[in-house]
Scaffold this motif. Structure first.
Motif, PDB file in Angstrom:
ATOM      1  N   GLU A 389      74.600 -35.587  53.915  1.00 23.78           N
ATOM      2  CA  GLU A 389      74.244 -34.189  53.666  1.00 23.78           C
ATOM      3  C   GLU A 389      72.805 -34.091  53.152  1.00 23.78           C
ATOM      4  OE1 GLU A 389      77.294 -33.035  50.953  1.00 23.78           O
ATOM      5  OE2 GLU A 389      78.751 -32.498  52.529  1.00 23.78           O
ATOM      6  N   TYR A 390      72.406 -35.057  52.290  1.00 24.05           N
ATOM      7  CA  TYR A 390      71.026 -35.069  51.787  1.00 24.05           C
ATOM      8  C   TYR A 390      70.042 -35.302  52.926  1.00 24.05           C
ATOM      9  CZ  TYR A 390      66.887 -36.523  49.222  1.00 24.05           C
ATOM     10  OH  TYR A 390      65.593 -36.642  48.756  1.00 24.05           O
ATOM     11  N   LEU A 391      70.463 -36.194  53.885  1.00 26.27           N
ATOM     12  CA  LEU A 391      69.602 -36.474  55.028  1.00 26.27           C
ATOM     13  C   LEU A 391      69.392 -35.217  55.864  1.00 26.27           C
ATOM     14  CD1 LEU A 391      68.092 -38.607  56.730  1.00 26.27           C
ATOM     15  CD2 LEU A 391      70.258 -39.046  57.929  1.00 26.27           C
ATOM     16  N   GLN A 392      70.445 -34.394  56.015  1.00 29.10           N
ATOM     17  CA  GLN A 392      70.295 -33.151  56.781  1.00 29.10           C
ATOM     18  C   GLN A 392      69.300 -32.204  56.093  1.00 29.10           C
ATOM     19  OE1 GLN A 392      74.365 -31.737  57.196  1.00 29.10           O
ATOM     20  NE2 GLN A 392      74.316 -32.155  59.422  1.00 29.10           N
ATOM     21  N   ASP A 397      64.347 -33.444  61.978  1.00 29.47           N
ATOM     22  CA  ASP A 397      64.583 -34.005  63.308  1.00 29.47           C
ATOM     23  C   ASP A 397      65.985 -33.605  63.781  1.00 29.47           C
ATOM     24  OD1 ASP A 397      63.858 -35.786  65.536  1.00 29.47           O
ATOM     25  OD2 ASP A 397      65.568 -36.969  64.778  1.00 29.47           O
ATOM     26  N   ALA A 398      66.068 -33.028  64.958  1.00 30.91           N
ATOM     27  CA  ALA A 398      67.344 -32.551  65.485  1.00 30.91           C
ATOM     28  C   ALA A 398      68.324 -33.700  65.709  1.00 30.91           C
ATOM     29  CB  ALA A 398      67.139 -31.790  66.791  1.00 30.91           C
ATOM     30  N   LYS A 399      67.790 -34.824  66.200  1.00 32.75           N
ATOM     31  CA  LYS A 399      68.672 -35.967  66.469  1.00 32.75           C
ATOM     32  C   LYS A 399      69.248 -36.507  65.164  1.00 32.75           C
ATOM     33  CE  LYS A 399      68.814 -40.205  69.174  1.00 32.75           C
ATOM     34  NZ  LYS A 399      68.045 -41.128  70.046  1.00 32.75           N
ATOM     35  N   ALA A 400      68.420 -36.540  64.147  1.00 37.12           N
ATOM     36  CA  ALA A 400      68.896 -37.019  62.845  1.00 37.12           C
ATOM     37  C   ALA A 400      69.954 -36.094  62.300  1.00 37.12           C
ATOM     38  CB  ALA A 400      67.727 -37.133  61.872  1.00 37.12           C
ATOM     39  N   HIS A 401      69.770 -34.779  62.509  1.00 40.69           N
ATOM     40  CA  HIS A 401      70.760 -33.805  62.071  1.00 40.69           C
ATOM     41  C   HIS A 401      72.117 -34.045  62.762  1.00 40.69           C
ATOM     42  CE1 HIS A 401      69.176 -30.546  59.450  1.00 40.69           C
ATOM     43  NE2 HIS A 401      68.002 -31.141  59.730  1.00 40.69           N
ATOM     44  N   ALA A 402      72.077 -34.338  64.053  1.00 46.40           N
ATOM     45  CA  ALA A 402      73.316 -34.554  64.812  1.00 46.40           C
ATOM     46  C   ALA A 402      74.048 -35.793  64.310  1.00 46.40           C
ATOM     47  CB  ALA A 402      73.011 -34.675  66.291  1.00 46.40           C
ATOM     48  N   ARG A 406      77.756 -36.057  62.392  1.00 47.93           N
ATOM     49  CA  ARG A 406      78.885 -36.907  62.799  1.00 47.93           C
ATOM     50  C   ARG A 406      79.321 -37.790  61.636  1.00 47.93           C
ATOM     51  NH1 ARG A 406      78.291 -39.675  68.560  1.00 47.93           N
ATOM     52  NH2 ARG A 406      80.450 -40.126  67.997  1.00 47.93           N
ATOM     53  N   ILE A 407      78.352 -38.258  60.856  1.00 47.99           N
ATOM     54  CA  ILE A 407      78.699 -39.073  59.671  1.00 47.99           C
ATOM     55  C   ILE A 407      79.527 -38.242  58.693  1.00 47.99           C
ATOM     56  CG2 ILE A 407      77.751 -40.230  57.649  1.00 47.99           C
ATOM     57  CD1 ILE A 407      75.390 -41.107  59.393  1.00 47.99           C
ATOM     58  N   ILE A 408      79.102 -36.996  58.507  1.00 52.30           N
ATOM     59  CA  ILE A 408      79.809 -36.120  57.561  1.00 52.30           C
ATOM     60  C   ILE A 408      81.247 -35.869  58.045  1.00 52.30           C
ATOM     61  CG2 ILE A 408      79.884 -33.777  56.619  1.00 52.30           C
ATOM     62  CD1 ILE A 408      76.770 -33.866  56.655  1.00 52.30           C
ATOM     63  N   GLN A 409      81.407 -35.588  59.361  1.00 53.08           N
ATOM     64  CA  GLN A 409      82.751 -35.326  59.896  1.00 53.08           C
ATOM     65  C   GLN A 409      83.662 -36.554  59.739  1.00 53.08           C
ATOM     66  OE1 GLN A 409      82.426 -34.006  63.947  1.00 53.08           O
ATOM     67  NE2 GLN A 409      81.349 -32.105  63.415  1.00 53.08           N
ATOM     68  N   SER A 410      83.107 -37.732  60.076  1.00 56.50           N
ATOM     69  CA  SER A 410      83.896 -38.961  59.934  1.00 56.50           C
ATOM     70  C   SER A 410      84.212 -39.231  58.472  1.00 56.50           C
ATOM     71  CB  SER A 410      83.140 -40.155  60.532  1.00 56.50           C
ATOM     72  OG  SER A 410      82.943 -39.974  61.921  1.00 56.50           O
ATOM     73  N   GLY A 411      83.261 -38.926  57.605  1.00 55.64           N
ATOM     74  CA  GLY A 411      83.495 -39.133  56.173  1.00 55.64           C
ATOM     75  C   GLY A 411      84.608 -38.244  55.658  1.00 55.64           C
ATOM     76  N   HIS A 412      84.580 -36.950  56.089  1.00 55.96           N
ATOM     77  CA  HIS A 412      85.655 -36.044  55.663  1.00 55.96           C
ATOM     78  C   HIS A 412      87.025 -36.527  56.173  1.00 55.96           C
ATOM     79  CE1 HIS A 412      83.152 -33.278  53.623  1.00 55.96           C
ATOM     80  NE2 HIS A 412      82.534 -32.766  54.702  1.00 55.96           N
TER      81      HIS A 412
END
Length: 587
Positions: A389-392, A397-402, A406-412
């Protein structure tokens, strides 16, 4: 000097006894048709023939007629011992000797002797000389006997004594509770034997007439009375041998004085005692090495209990039953003790308990391990989600956001799995207090937790107008609703149409059933029984399930005293239900 009265009495008794015994026995054969009664009928017929022709011999007006009737009577005289033995063999269960290839040998001597009687004038092997003595109006017939007569005597005595021995032995071996039946057997067996011995010994020389045929008729009549009054052929001593001796259970019978009167081979073998050594002794004396059993017997009452006895160097477990032995009038005649060996069952139960204890210990270890692993993973996963979330926030960068998304969704998702693992381990080990549930509120809170999914899928949910009251633990019941509703949203139709309901089951069950019905494609029959086990998903192809939800439902509801289940006709959606104790009926 001979007494004429002995002949007169014989002529009076002979027709009376013949008619009475034949009438009673033939009536018996019609009323109680069986092999023993049929053989008893044959015996009665041979005796009747003996009596009839013996009477004609005595009443004959000439020596020639007297000899003729004497010859005819030998047909029945020789067959009566054979019929007597056949009845005794059948009654005592020695039926193998009644097979044709064995029993025919008993007819050889009667056939030879009867033929010798009809042809005696040619050889004098049966009678060497006839002697006729006038006694009042009678012509007493006496003879000098030849060798075939003594052959007949030996053969007849062997058969008569063998039959009597078999019947008396069986009678003495039967239970004391059947003393009346035993008395019929003993009297019926001994009367003809004693009468014939009296005739041969001839202690009163003036009495020459042989009353053996009348004694045989009386014997048959006594046995017939036993059949009618005490159902002699329904509860025979042979039944005791066939049933009691073949029992695998241990059996002992005692009289009213507490003395052992019978026991079966199983009891002899297991208790390591011999019948001939303990019959007649009290249980306290005979069972001194098995004091526990002796104490139960001495208590003198109806008993159903489990006991253990030591023999063969180890403990044996038995189901013990002690009951009263009653006669036909309901009077107590003694006790019947039956012990059924349940050692194998007790050992299996002990082994099963051992395995259950091991399994429970392993389950606790697994729960503790799952709880520890899940707890240790929770903080790192939370940190990973936080960094993503901090990275977002800091990256444009749009790719970094994507990637971060995905990391956030997998983490949840990992957090959800961890929370469920923690919850699963808590449910097994934690005891909670149950209380009346406000089900409407609980369902509303569960739906609120899923409001985003409900809105996104445009789900339509129908609630009942009223909720029957039940007992449970509100936070846990909320998890049940969340899991059922979540499955209905995931695997229902598009858009999902979900119906919630509740009903009070039959009054006798004192339970409330709650359910969630969806409009999905249903569940295949071969998978329904596995749905509530760990890591089983409703849709194997789905990637967003991990198979913990329904197993949590099962564990929660079981812990609260209810049941879970599914009704799912293929293609018509699924109805997932659970039950809870109704308010006022929880334990």
């Amino acid at each position: 000097m001979e007494f004429p009265a002995q002949y007169i009495l014989f002529l009076i008794l002979s027709p009376v006894v013949t008619i009475v015994s034949l009438g009673v026995i033939l009536g018996l054969a019609r009323r109680y048709p069986s092999r023993p009664t049929r053989l008893l009928t044959y015996l009665a017929l041979t005796i009747a023939g003996w009596l009839v022709f013996n009477s004609l011999e005595l009443a004959a007006s000439s020596p020639e007629a007297s000899v003729f009737w004497a010859k005819v009577s030998y047909t029945f005289i020789t067959l009566t011992p054979v019929a007597w033995l056949a009845f005794a063999l059948q009654y005592t269960g020695n039926v193998r000797w009644l097979q044709r290839d064995r029993f025919f040998i008993f007819f050889l001597v009667p056939v030879v002797v009867t033929l010798s009687a009809y042809t005696n004038e040619l050889h004098q092997l049966l009678w060497r000389e006839y002697i006729f003595t006038p006694v009042s109006i009678f012509l007493a017939f006496s003879v000098e006997h030849g060798p075939f007569f003594w052959l007949h005597i030996v053969h007849s005595y062997v058969l008569v004594f063998t039959g009597a021995f078999l019947i008396v032995r069986q009678a003495l071996r039967t239970f004391a509770v059947y003393w009346r039946q035993a008395s019929y057997l003993i009297v019926g067996a001994l009367v003809p034997v004693v009468t014939n011995i009296f005739y041969l010994i001839n202690p009163i020389p003036a009495i020459k007439k042989d009353y053996t045929p009348i004694s045989f008729a009386i014997s048959a009549l006594v046995l017939t009375i036993g059949v009618v009054r005490d159902r002699l052929f329904d509860v025979r001593p042979v039944a005791r041998d066939l049933l009691v001796d073949s029992m695998g259970d241990l059996m002992l019978a005692l009289d009213r004085q507490g003395r052992i009167i019978d026991l079966n081979p199983a009891a002899e073998a297991a208790l390591q005692i011999e019948a001939r050594q303990i019959v007649g002794k009290t249980a306290a004396t005979a069972l001194a090495t098995h004091n526990v059993l002796a104490q139960y017997i001495a208590a003198a009452g109806e008993v159903e209990d489990e006991i253990n006895l030591e023999f063969d160097g180890r403990q044996h477990y038995f189901d013990l039953q002690i009951s009263q032995l009653l006669n036909r009038r309901g009077q107590e005649r003694g006790q019947l003790v039956v012990l059924r060996d349940i050692t194998a069952r007790k050992e299996a139960e002990a082994e099963l308990q051992h395995y259950a204890a091991q399994l429970e210990a392993r389950n606790r270890e697994l729960d503790a391990y799952a709880h520890t692993v899940a707890h240790d993973l929770k903080n790192p996963v939370t940190a990973v989600v936080g960094y993503a979330e901090y990275l977002q926030e800091i990256s444009s960068d749009a790719k970094a956001h994507a990637v971060a998304d995905r990391i956030i969704q997998s983490g949840h998702k990992m957090q959800s799995i961890i929370n469920e693992l923690l919850f699963l381990s808590v449910v097994r080990t934690k005891d909670v207090a149950v209380e009346p549930l406000k089900m409407e509120t609980i369902v509303a809170e569960a739906a609120q937790r899923l409001e985003n999914d409900i809105a996104m899928l445009e789900a339509e949910i129908h609630y009942p107008s009223r909720w029957p009251a039940a007992y449970g633990h509100a936070p846990w019941v909320e998890e049940v609703w969340v899991n059922y509703l979540s499955n209905a949203l995931k695997y229902g139709g598009r858009p999902p149409k979900i119906e919630l309901g509740a009903e009070m089951l039959q009054a006798a069950s004192n339970t409330v059933r709650y359910w969630v019905r969806d409009n999905g494609s249903g569940v295949a029959p071969d998978r329904r029984n596995r749905l509530f086990t760990l890591f089983e998903r409703l849709d194997e192809a789905a990637s967003d399930g991990h198979g913990l939800g329904l197993s949590i439902v099962h564990r929660i509801v079981t812990k609260l005293g209810g049941e879970v289940g599914i009704e799912s006709p293929e293609g018509e959606g699924s109805l997932f239900w659970f039950t809870l104790p109704a308010e006022g009926h929880h334990s």
